[in-house]
Write a protein that holds these residues in place. Structure first.
Motif: not given
Length: 265
Positions: A30-39
């Motif tokens: 609910l607090i963190f909304y990370p968006e992943k990226l490819s290496d």
């Protein structure tokens, strides 16, 4: 008692209890909304930069970007908000490189190319300290400015409190994290459920260096009143009010840049 009132008397507490349990167990979601990226992702920005990797004590990798300028006045150590990744936040570096400062910004655990997961407030702070110590190898502490925006203001404040940077700049800061959680979830017992505290109100008055706050009057994420209250806590705190500014657009206002010029001159 009418049946519908009985249903309300039973259902409403059950719903609130369910929300409370969800907040306690899943609050990181609910607090963190990370968006992943490819290496393999290649960053592209309009100013020169290098990509760095920091290894935490427990073996996780934190992805970072260092934007460098000629004849640097120092470095802005940048702590971003609760969403996105460096592909987005890196576009903010020009606000400081254009004023003669290097910028070091990093992705929290689970954001962008950074590995791991955020589990508690202490973990976030320890990661920030680890990078700060690395910065001290290349910059005198008197030339380090700590910057935090939104969620990152709590990390930045704690870091400034435990060290001695030149100054602290906070954009859209909350009074403390309990306070902003009550703003969004007013009917839950947040004082019992919340793992994260980020006590800006307790730490800022104990800082000796200058503290500058930027906040928009139309902020619907962290209310403007948060900064009004923080400014009253110490003579070292100066608030710059962005009329009609919201949560994510303060650097689109001329007044924001006018005051940044004054601070960073």
């Amino acid at each position: 008692m009418p049946n519908f009132l009985i249903y309300i008397a039973i259902i409403l507490p059950a719903v609130l209890i369910g929300l409370g349990i969800a907040l306690y167990i899943f609050q990181e979601r609910l607090i963190f909304y990370p968006e992943k990226l490819s290496d393999k992702c290649q960053f592209k920005f309009d100013v020169p930069f290098s990509e760095l990797t920091y290894t935490t004590e427990d073996g996780e990798k934190l992805n970072a970007l260092l934007f460098e300028v000629e004849n640097s006045k120092g470095v802005i150590y940048y702590h971003h908000g609760n969403a996105g990744n460096l592909e987005l936040w890196g576009t903010k570096a020009i606000d400081f490189t254009s004023r003669g400062y290097d910028v070091l910004m990093y992705d929290y655990r689970g954001f962008g190319k950074s590995t791991g997961k955020i589990k508690n407030e202490k973990m976030l702070y320890n990661d920030a300290v680890m990078i700060y110590k690395k910065l001290l190898h290349d910059y005198a502490e008197k030339n380090i400015i700590i910057f935090g925006i939104s969620l990152g203001t709590g990390i930045a404040t704690k870091l400034a409190h435990e060290n001695n940077p030149q100054l602290l700049i906070l954009e859209t800061p909350y009074y403390n994290f309990y306070d902003v959680s009550k703003f969004h979830y007013p009917y839950l017992p947040n004082s019992i459920l919340l793992h994260y505290q980020f006590k800006n109100d307790k730490l800022l008055p104990e800082l000796s260096q200058p503290i500058y706050l930027f906040h928009g009057t139309e902020d619907k994420t962290v209310p403007y009143n948060s900064s009004l209250r923080l400014e009253k806590l110490s003579e070292n705190i100066k608030l710059f009010t962005i009329e009609n500014g919201s949560h994510n657009d303060l650097n689109t206002f001329h007044y924001y840049h006018e005051k940044m010029d004054e601070i960073l001159d």
